[in-house]
Design an enzyme around this catalytic site. Structure first.
Site, mmCIF file in Angstrom:
data_model
loop_
_atom_site.group_PDB
_atom_site.id
_atom_site.type_symbol
_atom_site.label_atom_id
_atom_site.label_comp_id
_atom_site.label_asym_id
_atom_site.label_seq_id
_atom_site.Cartn_x
_atom_site.Cartn_y
_atom_site.Cartn_z
ATOM 1 N N SER A 180 0.796 -1.226 0.000
ATOM 2 C CA SER A 180 0.000 0.000 0.000
ATOM 3 C C SER A 180 0.829 1.278 0.000
ATOM 4 C CB SER A 180 -0.935 -0.001 1.203
ATOM 5 O OG SER A 180 -0.184 0.036 2.392
ATOM 6 N N HIS A 213 -5.592 -4.597 -1.689
ATOM 7 C CA HIS A 213 -5.451 -3.419 -2.553
ATOM 8 C C HIS A 213 -5.562 -3.782 -4.034
ATOM 9 C CE1 HIS A 213 -4.705 -0.143 0.259
ATOM 10 N NE2 HIS A 213 -4.047 -1.015 0.994
ATOM 11 N N LYS A 244 -12.458 -1.897 1.164
ATOM 12 C CA LYS A 244 -11.749 -0.957 0.280
ATOM 13 C C LYS A 244 -12.582 -0.773 -0.997
ATOM 14 C CE LYS A 244 -7.274 -1.232 2.431
ATOM 15 N NZ LYS A 244 -6.783 -2.399 3.181
HETATM 16 C C1 LIG Z 1 -6.587 -2.893 4.549
HETATM 17 C C2 LIG Z 1 -5.836 -4.145 4.606
HETATM 18 C C3 LIG Z 1 -6.195 -5.172 5.497
HETATM 19 C C4 LIG Z 1 -7.272 -4.995 6.515
HETATM 20 O O1 LIG Z 1 -8.535 -5.073 5.934
HETATM 21 P P1 LIG Z 1 -9.816 -4.803 6.863
HETATM 22 O O2 LIG Z 1 -10.897 -5.548 6.175
HETATM 23 O O3 LIG Z 1 -10.014 -3.329 6.915
HETATM 24 O O4 LIG Z 1 -9.506 -5.388 8.209
HETATM 25 C C5 LIG Z 1 -5.498 -6.357 5.445
HETATM 26 N N1 LIG Z 1 -4.476 -6.533 4.585
HETATM 27 C C6 LIG Z 1 -4.086 -5.569 3.725
HETATM 28 C C7 LIG Z 1 -2.957 -5.815 2.782
HETATM 29 C C8 LIG Z 1 -4.754 -4.340 3.726
HETATM 30 O O5 LIG Z 1 -4.353 -3.372 2.890
#
Ligand SMILES: *Cc1c(COP(=O)(O)O)cnc(C)c1O
Length: 409
Positions: free
Chosen positions: A184, A212, A243
């Site tokens: 990210s 992502h 997301k």
């Molecule tokens: C955002 C993210 C998470 C967490 O996801 P949530 O559903 O908000 O708990 C896990 N792994 C990665 C790589 C992320 O970018």
């Protein structure tokens, strides 16, 4: 009464965070998430820092689908899945995700954090090895901490180091490699073909966290495995609904039947935490309909990221090259990155500056995230604001060394 022996160290730590500039202030939005948002200072700030890749967070058709599901399936489940927390839509969503990603089955969690937290302990034991990219997401790190397998960490994206870890772990019975699909901070895509080659040579399982990517990256939005054409060679995918897929909350693990069945029986965040709310489940089904029906949003997002990258590069900013809607604009100096982010907010453009310890020293940056919901006019304004603020700081066209020198403290 709270003993100051407890509170004093906490207060000290908070003070240290404040003095080091790592204290996190939460900006209050006064309306829904979107391509522009309302904040106290202004009611139309162009938002370049949400994971709202497909622009679905406040899409009218999703709000409608959520309301419909509220009416048909109620508000909450008040139960874990195995007692009385499973509606037919929960199973339907699991099957749809599995089909979308070409896996046997899938299992829902309250978050991807939980999906990662509940994965490794179930599939790996004392005699096994888990091999993890050094910059993997915190939830992967925590999930690994909870499992008894031997832990190996390889340098970020470093395939020679991964191979070395595989050699070191050769005495372990079973091995699994885990990586973020897209990282990210830089929008870098994991080199899955090389990882799969090494995994096959050393009989290791491949686990990818595609938070992502799912829904917008790679052919059909099927993620990094599809992007790299290795869908059949990636064994397990974890990802989030929080997301691109509407951005509410929830996550999942998809993979071979025996793994998904075992998670349903033994994965602690699944067994001991409430079911995903019906409105999220019903709405996510509508998101999958949307994604399978048309590539329009994905195309729009891709056009937006390409245009933004092209124009900022032409203005003389230093971008980390790539093809992902995460666009890091390198400013190297932490104070400079912070000042530029603040000045951009004055210009009604909301971005976030990242500096140490989130990224290494001397690699401070502004991370922009594009959305399919950004209009041409919003991008015009955002790009013009970058040009104006970059000009005011005299950094347009300067390289790393020049910026470092000019802004050295
Ligand atoms: C955002 C993210 C998470 C967490 O996801 P949530 O559903 O908000 O708990 C896990 N792994 C990665 C790589 C992320 O970018």
């Amino acid at each position: 009464m709270l003993n100051s022996r407890f509170t004093q160290p906490l207060t000290d730590r908070l003070e240290t965070a404040r003095s080091q500039g790592t204290y996190k202030h939460e900006r209050l939005l006064t309306g829904p998430q979107g391509s522009s948002v309302s904040v106290r200072e202004s009611d139309a700030v162009i938002n370049l820092c949400a994971n709202n890749y497909l622009g679905l967070s406040n899409a009218p058709r999703l709000v409608k689908a959520a309301k419909r599901t509220l009416d048909s399936h109620g508000f909450g489940m008040s139960s874990v899945r195995f007692i009385c927390g499973t509606q037919e839509i929960h199973r339907e969503l699991e099957r749809r995700i599995a089909a979308f990603l070409g896996k046997d089955d899938a299992i829902l969690y309250s978050s991807c954090f939980d999906a990662n937290g509940g994965l490794f302990e179930v599939i790996l034991g004392n005699d096994d090895a888990i091999i993890s990219d050094q910059l993997n997401h915190a939830s992967i790190i925590d999930g690994i901490r909870l499992c008894k397998a031997k832990r190996f960490r390889y340098a970020h994206l470093d395939m020679a180091d991964l191979e070395e870890a595989l050699v070191h772990s050769r005495k372990c019975q079973r091995k699994a490699i885990v990586t973020d699909g897209v990282f990210s901070m830089d929008g870098e895509v994991a080199p899955l073909p090389e990882i799969c080659d090494l995994a096959e040579a050393h009989s290791a399982l491949v686990i990818v966290d595609d938070s992502h990517s799912t829904g917008f990256f790679g052919p059909g939005g099927r993620g990094t495995a599809a992007f790299h054409d290795v869908e059949k060679r990636v064994d397990v995918i974890t990802s989030t609904f929080g997301k691109a897929l509407g951005g509410a909350s929830g996550g999942f693990t998809a993979g071979p039947q025996a793994i998904i069945d075992s998670l349903r029986q033994f994965s602690r965040p699944y067994l001991f935490s409430n079911s995903l709310a019906p409105a999220i489940v019903g709405t996510t089904l509508a998101v999958l309909d949307l994604l399978e029906g048309s590539g329009e949003l994905r195309q729009r997002l891709d056009d937006n990221q390409k245009r933004f990258r092209r124009e900022l590069t032409a203005l003389g900013f230093n971008l980390v090259p790539g093809d992902h809607p995460i666009v890091p604009i390198m400013l190297y100096n932490a104070r400079l990155a912070e000042d530029i982010a603040n000045d951009l907010l004055t210009e009604q453009v909301y971005v976030i500056a990242f500096s140490y310890p989130v990224v290494p020293h001397g690699e401070a940056r502004i991370r922009v995230q594009l959305s399919a919901a950004h209009s041409d006019e919003q991008l015009d304004r955002a790009i013009a604001a970058f040009e104006k603020v970059g000009g005011q700081h005299g950094i347009l066209g300067l390289g790393r060394e020049e910026i470092m020198e000019r802004f050295a403290v």
